[in-house]
Design a protein around this motif. Structure first.
Motif, PDB file in Angstrom:
ATOM      1  N   ASP A 142       0.402  -1.314   0.327  1.00  0.00           N
ATOM      2  CA  ASP A 142      -0.619  -0.277   0.134  1.00  0.00           C
ATOM      3  C   ASP A 142       0.715   1.320  -0.517  1.00  0.00           C
ATOM      4  OD1 ASP A 142       0.589   0.361   2.569  1.00  0.00           O
ATOM      5  OD2 ASP A 142      -1.206  -0.213   3.728  1.00  0.00           O
ATOM      6  N   SER A 143       0.431   2.335   0.174  1.00  0.00           N
ATOM      7  CA  SER A 143       1.425   3.502  -0.158  1.00  0.00           C
ATOM      8  C   SER A 143       1.599   3.847   0.922  1.00  0.00           C
ATOM      9  CB  SER A 143      -0.176   4.967  -1.097  1.00  0.00           C
ATOM     10  OG  SER A 143      -1.416   5.325   0.657  1.00  0.00           O
ATOM     11  N   GLU A 148       5.142  -5.434   2.815  1.00  0.00           N
ATOM     12  CA  GLU A 148       5.625  -5.569   4.342  1.00  0.00           C
ATOM     13  C   GLU A 148       4.380  -6.879   3.550  1.00  0.00           C
ATOM     14  OE1 GLU A 148       7.602  -4.774   5.510  1.00  0.00           O
ATOM     15  OE2 GLU A 148       7.763  -2.728   5.181  1.00  0.00           O
ATOM     16  N   LEU A 149       4.709  -7.433   5.449  1.00  0.00           N
ATOM     17  CA  LEU A 149       3.933  -9.124   5.371  1.00  0.00           C
ATOM     18  C   LEU A 149       2.875  -8.580   6.090  1.00  0.00           C
ATOM     19  CD1 LEU A 149       4.539 -11.860   5.719  1.00  0.00           C
ATOM     20  CD2 LEU A 149       5.133 -11.648   7.997  1.00  0.00           C
ATOM     21  N   PRO A 167      10.034   0.545   7.830  1.00  0.00           N
ATOM     22  CA  PRO A 167       9.553   1.256   8.507  1.00  0.00           C
ATOM     23  C   PRO A 167       9.491   2.543   7.306  1.00  0.00           C
ATOM     24  CG  PRO A 167      11.008   1.055   9.969  1.00  0.00           C
ATOM     25  CD  PRO A 167      11.775   0.226   9.346  1.00  0.00           C
ATOM     26  N   GLY A 168       8.024   3.512   6.659  1.00  0.00           N
ATOM     27  CA  GLY A 168       8.367   4.524   5.839  1.00  0.00           C
ATOM     28  C   GLY A 168       6.859   3.689   4.515  1.00  0.00           C
ATOM     29  N   THR A 169       7.305   4.153   3.085  1.00  0.00           N
ATOM     30  CA  THR A 169       6.638   3.544   2.195  1.00  0.00           C
ATOM     31  C   THR A 169       7.728   3.176   1.473  1.00  0.00           C
ATOM     32  OG1 THR A 169       7.699   5.697   1.034  1.00  0.00           O
ATOM     33  CG2 THR A 169       5.430   6.255   1.791  1.00  0.00           C
ATOM     34  N   GLN A 170       9.092   2.320   1.865  1.00  0.00           N
ATOM     35  CA  GLN A 170      10.122   1.942   1.681  1.00  0.00           C
ATOM     36  C   GLN A 170       9.727  -0.113   1.617  1.00  0.00           C
ATOM     37  OE1 GLN A 170      13.065   2.721  -0.047  1.00  0.00           O
ATOM     38  NE2 GLN A 170      13.013   4.671  -0.102  1.00  0.00           N
ATOM     39  N   GLN A 197      15.996  -4.779   6.797  1.00  0.00           N
ATOM     40  CA  GLN A 197      15.758  -3.027   6.842  1.00  0.00           C
ATOM     41  C   GLN A 197      16.194  -1.722   6.489  1.00  0.00           C
ATOM     42  OE1 GLN A 197      16.992  -5.283  10.438  1.00  0.00           O
ATOM     43  NE2 GLN A 197      14.974  -3.866  11.746  1.00  0.00           N
ATOM     44  N   THR A 198      17.255  -1.910   5.488  1.00  0.00           N
ATOM     45  CA  THR A 198      18.126  -1.045   5.169  1.00  0.00           C
ATOM     46  C   THR A 198      17.833  -1.290   3.250  1.00  0.00           C
ATOM     47  OG1 THR A 198      19.504  -2.264   4.906  1.00  0.00           O
ATOM     48  CG2 THR A 198      19.867  -0.944   6.659  1.00  0.00           C
ATOM     49  N   SER A 199      18.768  -0.634   2.625  1.00  0.00           N
ATOM     50  CA  SER A 199      18.318  -0.325   1.013  1.00  0.00           C
ATOM     51  C   SER A 199      20.004  -0.518   0.132  1.00  0.00           C
ATOM     52  CB  SER A 199      17.790   1.203   0.629  1.00  0.00           C
ATOM     53  OG  SER A 199      18.282   1.676   0.596  1.00  0.00           O
TER      54      SER A 199
END
Length: 268
Positions: A142-143, A148-149, A167-170, A197-199
């Motif tokens: 979702d936006s 996510e799970l 956390p957030g939109t990522q 949890q990171t990018s």
């Protein structure tokens, strides 16, 4: 277009044609086969419509007379493209593209009147749905949270985000790119999966997670990636090919020698 036949083979090796349906080419056909209460659930494009992409859920009890369209989820020439029926507590759950043109979670008991959309919430991943005794798990997007799970008990109000791992939109789970890394595997009363949890680039930040369906019970199992910054591009550098055998969870990861290794997880 090509015609595909669905048939039944008896114990005496006598074949019975149940129906014919069409597809543009065999690679376009992604089968959804599952058994529920003595019925076969599958996806097909009817020859009656004349549209090769008119894929909808069908049901059969093994005879031509009982082989029929289960629900016209998305009326028209495009169809709903149902996929991956998972049976839990005598109900099959699958994803399908409804009138909103978004892939949503659906359920069926094998009858037209018992087939409906579970939730109008997040978009559902094409391939990843898994069930434990307590919950149905899937990847939802979702936006507000990205991908996510999520979990569901088969009702609108019981369909909820489990945890916003990134956390957030990522997104903590990503299906795009070179590898399809989103794989949900039930093991006992939990599901195991790869998430981040990171990018960091190229999937090096994905690690093994597990969840019992609660936010507190969704935790990092451990860092299973042991590699340097250079590795072959054809190797997915994260926990993948998750499966269960003999009371253990098995998966493939990469060691410091940039070599795929088979790892085993078990409780205790």
């Amino acid at each position: 277009c090509q015609e595909i036949m669905l048939g039944r083979l008896d114990q005496d090796k006598q074949a019975t044609k149940l129906m014919s349906f069409r597809t543009v080419m065999p690679t376009v056909y992604e089968p959804m086969f599952s058994t529920l209460n003595g019925k076969l659930l599958f996806n097909a494009g009817s020859l009656q419509t004349g549209h090769a992409f008119d894929w909808e859920p069908w049901v059969s009890e093994g005879t031509p007379e009982t082989t029929r369209l289960l629900a016209d989820v998305s009326p028209g020439p495009t169809g709903s493209s149902p996929f991956q029926a998972i049976v839990s507590n005598n109900v099959a759950y699958f994803s399908a593209v409804s009138g909103s043109h978004e892939r949503q979670l659906w359920r069926t008991d094998g009858t037209p009147e018992g087939t409906w959309q579970v939730s109008s919430g997040p978009q559902v991943s094409l391939r990843d749905i898994a069930a434990t005794e307590n919950y149905l798990f899937f990847y939802g997007r979702d936006s507000a949270h990205g991908s996510e799970l999520w979990r569901s008990d088969g009702t609108e109000e019981g369909t909820q985000l489990v945890k916003d791992i990134y956390p957030g939109t990522q997104s903590s789970i990503e299906e795009s790119g070179r590898f399809h890394i989103a794989t949900l595997v039930p093991f006992g009363q939990e599901v195991f999966f790869a998430a981040r949890q990171t990018s960091a680039n190229d999937g090096r930040d994905y690690q093994l997670w597990k969840s019992d369906g609660t936010e507190a019970g969704t935790v990092l199992v451990g860092n299973t990636n042991h590699f340097n910054n250079t590795y072959p591009t054809y190797l997915p550098p994260f926990p993948n090919h998750l499966t269960t055998a003999d009371g253990s969870l098995l998966f493939v990861s990469i060691n410091q020698m940039i070599t795929p290794q088979l790892l085993r997880y078990h409780e205790g």
